[in-house]
Write a protein that holds these residues in place. Structure first.
Motif, PDB file in Angstrom:
ATOM      1  N   VAL A  63       3.739  43.829  13.786  1.00 57.03           N
ATOM      2  CA  VAL A  63       2.582  42.954  13.627  1.00 57.03           C
ATOM      3  C   VAL A  63       2.273  42.316  14.975  1.00 57.03           C
ATOM      4  O   VAL A  63       3.147  41.705  15.594  1.00 57.03           O
ATOM      5  N   LEU A  64       1.035  42.487  15.423  1.00 54.97           N
ATOM      6  CA  LEU A  64       0.547  41.810  16.618  1.00 54.97           C
ATOM      7  C   LEU A  64      -0.269  40.632  16.121  1.00 54.97           C
ATOM      8  O   LEU A  64      -1.138  40.792  15.263  1.00 54.97           O
ATOM      9  N   MET A  65       0.039  39.445  16.627  1.00 58.04           N
ATOM     10  CA  MET A  65      -0.646  38.242  16.168  1.00 58.04           C
ATOM     11  C   MET A  65      -1.355  37.565  17.336  1.00 58.04           C
ATOM     12  O   MET A  65      -1.006  37.799  18.491  1.00 58.04           O
ATOM     13  N   GLY A  66      -2.337  36.724  17.014  1.00 54.48           N
ATOM     14  CA  GLY A  66      -3.038  36.043  18.079  1.00 54.48           C
ATOM     15  C   GLY A  66      -3.941  34.932  17.581  1.00 54.48           C
ATOM     16  O   GLY A  66      -4.104  34.728  16.383  1.00 54.48           O
ATOM     17  N   SER A  67      -4.539  34.236  18.553  1.00 51.51           N
ATOM     18  CA  SER A  67      -5.391  33.091  18.279  1.00 51.51           C
ATOM     19  C   SER A  67      -6.326  32.862  19.458  1.00 51.51           C
ATOM     20  O   SER A  67      -5.985  33.198  20.597  1.00 51.51           O
ATOM     21  N   ASP A  68      -7.481  32.279  19.165  1.00 44.63           N
ATOM     22  CA  ASP A  68      -8.339  31.835  20.258  1.00 44.63           C
ATOM     23  C   ASP A  68      -7.677  30.695  21.011  1.00 44.63           C
ATOM     24  O   ASP A  68      -7.994  30.446  22.168  1.00 44.63           O
ATOM     25  N   GLY A  69      -6.744  30.014  20.372  1.00 44.05           N
ATOM     26  CA  GLY A  69      -6.088  28.862  20.976  1.00 44.05           C
ATOM     27  C   GLY A  69      -6.767  27.571  20.537  1.00 44.05           C
ATOM     28  O   GLY A  69      -7.856  27.580  19.965  1.00 44.05           O
ATOM     29  N   MET A  70      -6.105  26.486  20.785  1.00 46.40           N
ATOM     30  CA  MET A  70      -6.643  25.187  20.400  1.00 46.40           C
ATOM     31  C   MET A  70      -7.852  24.847  21.259  1.00 46.40           C
ATOM     32  O   MET A  70      -7.823  25.048  22.477  1.00 46.40           O
ATOM     33  N   PRO A  71      -8.907  24.347  20.643  1.00 41.69           N
ATOM     34  CA  PRO A  71     -10.093  23.955  21.403  1.00 41.69           C
ATOM     35  C   PRO A  71      -9.736  22.967  22.515  1.00 41.69           C
ATOM     36  O   PRO A  71      -8.928  22.057  22.316  1.00 41.69           O
TER      37      PRO A  71
END
Length: 135
Positions: A63-71
């Motif tokens: 599983v590759l996971m990710g996020s735009d990150g915290m504003p």
């Protein structure tokens, strides 16, 4: 135990990036949660609510996971590479070609002393990849 990579720093392009990775790697997006979908929604600036808080892409048993990150906390992916070990040279070539779209190729696919085919690139989202095939 499994160890999976979690990528931050897409700065509004996480959905786009994970859709691209799903096509390139032949995986399936299993989670795509926006900040609006979380208990933090009301504390987020309106323009950040559609940003991705958490994405998950299943590729085989990985599983590759990710996020735009915290504003307001912009970060860029750096200091690592995602390594893909394909089952065949043809699969490695397909994946490398797909990831190369808009990328900077740092080492074209080639035979090496450790693998029948191996290459490196930094994709259009700034993520470094190593693609090869086991001997």
């Amino acid at each position: 135990m499994k160890i999976n990579a979690y990528l931050f720093g897409f700065n509004g392009k996480c959905r786009e990036a994970f859709t691209f990775y799903a096509a390139a790697l032949g995986g399936e997006i299993t989670r795509m949660i926006t900040f609006a979908d979380t208990p933090m929604a009301e504390t987020m600036p309106a323009e950040a609510r559609d940003a991705i808080c958490h994405a998950a892409l299943a590729v085989g048993e990985q599983v590759l996971m990710g996020s735009d990150g915290m504003p307001g906390k912009d970060v860029a992916p750096a200091g690592f590479s995602i390594s893909v070990s394909a089952d065949t040279t043809e699969e490695a070539e397909r994946i490398f070609t797909a990831l190369s779209d808009g990328a900077t190729v740092t080492m074209p696919l080639q035979k090496t002393f450790w693998a029948p085919i191996f290459g490196t690139l930094t994709d259009r989202y700034g993520v470094a990849w190593m693609v090869g095939c086991e001997p």
